[in-house]
Write an enzyme that holds these catalytic residues in place. Structure first.
Site, PDB file in Angstrom:
ATOM      1  N   ASP A  13      14.494  21.513 -14.478  1.00  0.00           N
ATOM      2  CA  ASP A  13      14.397  21.275 -15.916  1.00  0.00           C
ATOM      3  C   ASP A  13      13.499  22.327 -16.564  1.00  0.00           C
ATOM      4  OD1 ASP A  13      14.568  19.477 -18.394  1.00  0.00           O
ATOM      5  OD2 ASP A  13      12.409  19.549 -18.069  1.00  0.00           O
ATOM      6  N   ASP A 112      19.400  22.462 -20.735  1.00  0.00           N
ATOM      7  CA  ASP A 112      18.135  22.885 -20.124  1.00  0.00           C
ATOM      8  C   ASP A 112      17.878  22.230 -18.769  1.00  0.00           C
ATOM      9  OD1 ASP A 112      17.736  20.335 -21.050  1.00  0.00           O
ATOM     10  OD2 ASP A 112      15.758  20.718 -21.931  1.00  0.00           O
ATOM     11  N   GLU A 113      18.904  21.650 -18.163  1.00  0.00           N
ATOM     12  CA  GLU A 113      18.695  20.943 -16.900  1.00  0.00           C
ATOM     13  C   GLU A 113      19.915  21.119 -15.995  1.00  0.00           C
ATOM     14  OE1 GLU A 113      17.671  16.341 -15.632  1.00  0.00           O
ATOM     15  OE2 GLU A 113      16.958  17.116 -17.564  1.00  0.00           O
TER      16      GLU A 113
END
Length: 416
Positions: A13, A112-113
């Site tokens: 993350d 974002d992960e």
């Protein structure tokens, strides 16, 4: 019980992703500069989409607050989101991961992960902890992005390791043996990935207040109450997850829907129903593309704060499942006429639940044209997939109340 998965799955993350990207773009230090990413700087009610750590610490501004709540301080930088730029950065991050593992071992979970399967890579790159530290160093050197990483033997435990420990420490490694000590004490239940507030309330009514309580609840009790979901809750409470990389952690899409907060109050029936029809079109298309139909249609309204807020949420279950736009719309129209009290509307959502396979339907003797509507819907879907969502629209979408054209110019709900 079949053997438990025992792979090396990492959930990576990016910390403060949007604020960090914006800071890099503006030549700022995200850890020293108060930065707010605002959905619409021109509106005082613009939503704070992301906040840098100094903005949170010094001014108490967090995601979800409004522009008018931010102090008029010259040290605070207000930046509008550049969604295409954020997406481009996310794609570059995936390319970096692809240098260490094949594409099949990467599942982009969100912008974002990502989940990454590192099983067997020690033969190429050495111990996993060294590889993860190396990747985190490269992410910072190349993109000025700080990251956190949870590692576990399956997707669920890697995600829980990230959310419950690594976001504080940077890296966390969980095994099945850690479940009683690290997972079972988690309370309230909404802190457990996959349990929302509504499910939490239902579980609390059953006397279940922690993940440990959930793990000790007899499986048959959970299955009787929740069906297949009860089975998943039980095994997830024990840290067990058989999902393969790329599949959802809780198997099976349970609904298709669309929600939208309107840019202004919608007052007239014509304008409100225009948006409802557009949402029915979008919901039906998603279901058709997934080869699903649903029996239950739900319509939700949120009223304007200028009319003291509130709203309603109503649903109706049909005798036969459908994924036809106008069939869903007719149900929404019925619910609208039954429940709407005439106040200005600011939020609308439509959803289709109680799903089944598209091919499990019975031909109607009373409406032989139904298959033609099905075929027409699939043709429209193909045109939109190939040429864009506005390639073919209903006429109401070009009226003043329509939102389809404006939404087509957005990425993730924001301008490119």
């Amino acid at each position: 019980m079949k053997p438990l998965p025992n792979r090396q799955i990492a959930c990576l993350d990016m910390r403060s992703f949007y604020a960090s990207c914006a800071a890099a773009m503006e030549g700022l230090d995200v850890m020293k500069t108060p930065i707010a990413i605002i959905g619409n700087i021109e509106r005082k009610g613009g939503v704070v989409l992301a906040a840098s750590p100094p903005l949170k610490k010094q001014f108490g501004i967090t995601t979800g607050m409004r522009l008018y709540e931010i102090p008029n301080d010259p040290s605070i930088h207000l930046i509008e989101p550049k969604m295409q730029f954020f997406i481009d950065v996310s794609m570059e991050l995936t390319k970096l991961l692809n240098r260490y593992v094949p594409k099949e071992a990467i599942h982009v979970y969100s912008i974002d992960e990502s989940f990454v399967d590192f099983t067997g890579t020690e033969l190429l790159w050495g111990p996993l902890d060294h590889v993860i530290r190396r990747i985190q160093d490269e992410l910072y050197r190349q993109f000025q992005l700080r990251s956190a990483c949870g590692v576990g033997p399956n997707m669920l435990l890697s995600k829980l390791a990230l959310d419950l420990e690594a976001k504080k420490t940077g890296v966390a490694y969980w095994t099945y043996e850690d479940v009683p000590e690290k997972l079972w004490p988690v309370a309230p239940l909404h802190k457990m990935w996959g349990i929302g507030r509504r499910l939490e309330r239902t579980l609390e009514e059953m006397g279940i207040y922690s993940v440990g309580d959930l793990a000790q609840t007899p499986l048959e009790n959970l299955e009787k109450k929740f069906g297949v979901m009860g089975n998943q809750l039980y095994y997830h409470a024990h840290g067990i997850d058989y999902s393969t990389l790329g599949s959802v952690l809780i198997e099976g899409q349970v609904s298709y829907g669309k929600g939208q907060t309107l840019l202004r109050d919608y007052i007239t029936t014509d304008e409100i129903l225009t948006v409802v029809l557009e949402m029915c079109e979008d919901t039906a298309m998603r279901a058709r593309l997934a080869k699903k139909k649903g029996r239950t249609v739900q319509l939700s309204f949120g009223y304007s704060k200028h009319a003291h807020g509130g709203g309603f949420q109503r649903r109706k279950t049909l005798p036969e499942a459908t994924n036809e736009t106008l069939a869903i719309y007719r149900v929404c129209l019925e619910l609208f006429e039954l429940c709407h009290d005439g106040r200005p509307v600011r939020h609308i959502s439509v959803s289709l639940t109680n799903l089944e396979e598209q091919n499990s339907f019975q031909l109607s003797l009373f409406d032989p044209s139904d298959w033609k509507q099905q075929k027409l819907g699939h043709v429209m879907d193909k045109l939109r997939v190939k040429y864009g969502s506005t390639a073919i629209l209903r006429a109401v979408s070009v009226t003043p109340g329509g939102t389809a054209y404006r939404r087509n110019k957005l990425i993730g709900g924001h301008y490119k």
